[in-house]
Design a protein around this motif. Structure first.
Motif, PDB file in Angstrom:
ATOM      1  N   SER A 197      28.069  26.475  45.124  1.00 35.95           N
ATOM      2  CA  SER A 197      28.867  25.285  45.401  1.00 35.95           C
ATOM      3  C   SER A 197      30.336  25.601  45.647  1.00 35.95           C
ATOM      4  N   ASN A 198      30.753  26.840  45.402  1.00 38.54           N
ATOM      5  CA  ASN A 198      32.152  27.205  45.638  1.00 38.54           C
ATOM      6  C   ASN A 198      32.523  27.087  47.105  1.00 38.54           C
TER       7      ASN A 198
ATOM      8  N   LEU B  26      40.919  39.612  48.341  1.00 40.45           N
ATOM      9  CA  LEU B  26      40.659  40.965  47.854  1.00 40.45           C
ATOM     10  C   LEU B  26      41.798  41.860  48.309  1.00 40.45           C
ATOM     11  N   ASN B  27      42.217  42.754  47.455  1.00 37.86           N
ATOM     12  CA  ASN B  27      43.239  43.725  47.850  1.00 37.86           C
ATOM     13  C   ASN B  27      42.595  44.771  48.755  1.00 37.86           C
ATOM     14  N   MET B  28      43.205  45.031  49.909  1.00 32.43           N
ATOM     15  CA  MET B  28      42.660  45.995  50.866  1.00 32.43           C
ATOM     16  C   MET B  28      43.734  47.019  51.206  1.00 32.43           C
TER      17      MET B  28
ATOM     18  N   GLY C 194      37.022  37.492  51.441  1.00 34.39           N
ATOM     19  CA  GLY C 194      35.931  38.374  51.052  1.00 34.39           C
ATOM     20  C   GLY C 194      35.565  38.317  49.587  1.00 34.39           C
ATOM     21  N   GLY C 195      36.480  37.872  48.713  1.00 32.33           N
ATOM     22  CA  GLY C 195      36.197  37.843  47.293  1.00 32.33           C
ATOM     23  C   GLY C 195      35.071  36.902  46.910  1.00 32.33           C
TER      24      GLY C 195
ATOM     25  N   ALA D  22      33.376  44.189  48.433  1.00 32.60           N
ATOM     26  CA  ALA D  22      34.415  44.707  47.539  1.00 32.60           C
ATOM     27  C   ALA D  22      34.675  46.186  47.796  1.00 32.60           C
ATOM     28  N   ALA D  23      33.602  46.945  48.049  1.00 33.82           N
ATOM     29  CA  ALA D  23      33.761  48.372  48.345  1.00 33.82           C
ATOM     30  C   ALA D  23      34.510  48.565  49.655  1.00 33.82           C
TER      31      ALA D  23
END
Length: 727
Positions: free
Chosen positions: A13-14, A31-33, A230-231, A318-319
């Motif tokens: 539901s997010n 996300l930190n990239m 992406g998170g 995340a990777a």
């Protein structure tokens, strides 16, 4: 409770539904990239694998690299014996080195195809079964750049529907990531999005993001999505604008990623479909019949140290964010700047971090298209050539596993091989010319009564030529044999005789096109070496011929070189002319072949007589038929080529939605006005009707306008066409 609700993860539901009037994108989940360093890597930072049951594919690697090395050694010895007649001169040594460089390339490909052939013939790997449930969320992203909106939105709708049919659709969100720079196409994309959302209903989570500046091109496009949204997703399936994937393929990739915590990227083998021109159907047949052998051999030897081709693959988000932030290469383009062939480098970096990269060649349902003509593929290869040559700077990066370096070397050699082949031909001609016309000056340091003549062992040379051709053509033969033993493929490709005759026709066409592509690639390499950037033009997707004048301009030098080579060869030796006849014929016929390559009528005529037929052509995948029908329906709306400014002016509801889709206006310092915006303001202020604005505003000015709410307000206040304007 239905199957969709049962399999939806708890945090589904997010991501809110995306009905026609919903926001263009969900809330950000960043996300930190960080940008990665090529010159530094600490092995201690490599992650510890969860599963250690995967052993190195040592046997496949031994056959591939040991066999390739042994065959190269044999070729080197035989070539040495060929030239070691009457002494070896400097030019002979050059010929030997060039031969080794080219022969080692095809020897390695031959050895890898042997592995794939044996594996497919005796093991026959089965595709994975469709999963019953998924526990993670996946983003399906399609980067687009000045594409025909009806095609890409129709394709994504077909993929969406096929995933929904699996009962697992609640686990996926869908994203168009637009880098479009054509203002009319941008507006058409938004209109297609609204139409798509209206068809799919309010429960569909289909989103759209347009970047104002396409920094770093496709890599920057995907990177922007990962860093900002992406998170929310454990993994993402990356498509191309011409991609199609069945629901079974997509949910199987998601299940494979869930089941393998070590996986960073899982790549499929896309098959070429929907092609009708002569050139595209030759590529389509070759990819379908020979491609599985080559891909299976590649998959066997690379194991979990694989490569990524930029699309039709799933990536652990995340990777990817943590380890695949691409650095800028030192220097200016074409060798410096942002990395163009980003996919190889992303695979290298995520593998360096300890994640696995591998292929599932047995997973069907992954499709793509190909350029429709020789000139189109040459334009695409120019960009690919620059990207692969940039990898020369990446090749020595710290921490890479050796199969990754092999992938880089393979990509580089794919283009460098052409100038090496050309150099080998030229050196061979010079040697024959010396033997025929030039007074020998090849006395050794020791006193002799006779000079060292540039002679060759003709019989051994013929044997080596035959073996070289056999090694070059063997992968095609292996693919043909596998297809003949596979009953569904054999029947759907015209039976035994249909397959054999199609293969012979493809081999003939490839032989004629090879010298043209040799010259094209050699030109690309030289162009890049001398410092010219290729740029990034959108690729033509549709069937259609190139104007004949453009074909003549592109290939006139090739034809001239072909005639010069023919005359020179005949003057030197008729046997030399015979030896060079395939190369000479391809160059002389370059204009005709290039024209014919883009002809849809020729391709369809061959299909009617049963040549170059593939199973997917005879029995089209349902998803392809559905995508084509949806694209035609969208195209019938007439938005693909409509004027974007008129659409904003004439439809207030759409204009309001377009402005709602725009990101917040960036802060602009006083006096910080671009020339395009200034000109747009001046022309809008001077315009009396919408007709004036449409006629006066150029492309960059239009882009400035439709990104600026204040300028849109000026546009919408203009009277309609023909309205009376007070003086």
């Amino acid at each position: 409770m239905d199957a969709v609700t049962e399999t939806a993860p708890a945090h589904a539901s997010n991501a809110p539904p995306a009905g026609p009037f919903a926001p263009a994108m969900p809330e950000e989940s960043r996300l930190n990239m960080p940008e990665q360093k090529l010159s530094r890597f600490d092995p201690a930072t490599e992650r510890r694998k969860f599963v250690n049951k995967f052993s190195s594919p040592w046997l496949s690697r031994f056959i591939t690299f040991g066999g390739g090395l042994a065959l190269t050694g044999w070729g080197a010895y035989e070539m040495y014996r060929v030239i070691d007649v009457g002494g070896i001169t400097f030019l002979k040594w050059v010929l030997l080195v060039l031969f080794l460089a080219n022969f080692s390339w095809i020897a390695l490909s031959f050895a890898a195809s042997v592995v794939g052939f044996l594996h497919l013939l005796f093991v026959r790997p089965k595709p994975p079964a469709q999963p019953e449930k998924l526990s993670t969320r996946t983003a399906v992203v399609m980067p687009i750049y000045n594409e025909t909106p009806s095609r890409v939105f129709g394709a994504l709708q077909a993929i969406y529907e096929d995933v929904e049919a699996t009962g697992l659709g609640a686990c996926f969100d869908w994203f168009f990531l637009s880098d479009t720079t054509d203002p009319d196409v941008w507006i058409a994309e938004e209109r297609a999005l609204l139409a798509l959302r209206g068809k799919l209903g309010p429960q569909a989570r289909v989103y759209y993001r347009h970047r104002a500046k396409n920094t770093a091109r496709k890599a920057g496009n995907v990177g922007d999505f990962v860093a900002r949204w992406g998170g929310a997703y454990e993994q993402m399936v990356v498509l191309d604008a011409d991609s199609l994937m069945t629901g079974h393929a997509i949910v199987s990739l998601a299940a494979a990623m869930e089941a393998d915590p070590d996986a960073g990227i899982i790549q499929t083998l896309p098959l070429i479909i929907n092609r009708n021109t002569l050139f595209a159907r030759v590529q389509q047949f070759a990819a379908r019949i020979y491609g599985p052998v080559i891909a299976d051999g590649l998959s066997c030897w690379m194991g979990r140290d694989g490569n990524y081709w930029g699309h039709n693959a799933i990536i652990r988000t995340a990777a990817f964010a943590a380890h695949c932030g691409l650095p800028h290469l030192k220097g200016k383009p074409p060798f410096g700047g942002h990395i163009m062939s980003h996919d190889f480098v992303e695979a290298a970096l995520i593998r360096r971090a300890g994640y696995s990269v591998y292929m599932l060649p047995s997973l069907g349902g992954s499709f793509e298209e190909s350029p429709p003509s020789l000139i189109d593929v040459a334009a695409r290869d120019r960009r690919w050539c620059q990207g692969n040559l940039q990898h020369i700077s990446v090749l020595p990066a710290k921490g890479l596993v050796w199969p990754t370096r092999q992938h880089f070397a393979t990509g580089i050699m794919g283009y460098v091989a052409s100038p090496l082949w050309l150099a080998q031909l030229l050196v061979g001609i010079l040697l024959v010319l010396q033997a025929s016309y030039i007074r020998p000056e090849y006395f050794s340091k020791d006193f002799t009564l006779f000079p060292t003549w540039p002679r060759f062992d003709a019989e051994r040379s013929l044997e080596l030529f035959i073996v070289t051709m056999a090694v070059l053509l063997a992968p095609k033969l292996f693919g043909l044999i596998v297809a003949l033993f596979d009953s569904p493929t054999r029947r759907a490709s015209g039976g035994v005789f249909g397959l054999i005759f199609s293969t012979l026709f493809e081999v003939l066409m490839s032989a004629l096109l090879a010298p043209i592509m040799m010259m094209v690639h050699a030109g690309h390499v030289m162009h890049i070496i001398f410092g010219f950037d290729t740029g990034w033009e959108p690729q033509r997707r549709d069937d259609g011929s190139v104007p004949f004048k453009a074909i003549m301009r592109r290939h006139r030098d090739h034809v001239l070189l072909g005639f010069i080579s023919l005359v020179a060869a005949l003057l030197i030796s008729p046997s030399l002319a015979a030896w060079m006849s395939p190369t000479i014929a391809g160059l002389i016929l370059a204009i005709f072949l290039s024209w014919a390559s883009g002809q849809k009528s020729i391709g369809l005529a061959l299909r009617r007589v049963g040549l170059l037929v593939t199973p997917e052509e005879k029995n089209p995948p349902p998803i392809a038929s559905r995508a084509n029908a949806l694209s035609e329906a969208l195209a019938a709306d007439g938005h693909d080529h409509a004027d974007g400014l008129r659409a904003l002016h004439d439809d207030p509801k759409f204009c309001a939605l377009h402005q709602a889709f725009l990101p917040p206006a960036p802060h602009r310092a006083r006096g910080d006005i671009t020339p395009e915006r200034a000109m747009a303001v001046a022309k809008l202020s001077d315009a009396r009707t919408i007709d004036d604005a449409v006629n006066w505003l150029h492309r960059k000015e239009r882009m400035a306008l439709i990104q600026d709410r204040a300028l849109i307000a000026l546009l919408t206040r203009l009277p309609a066409s023909g309205a009376a304007v007070a003086e």
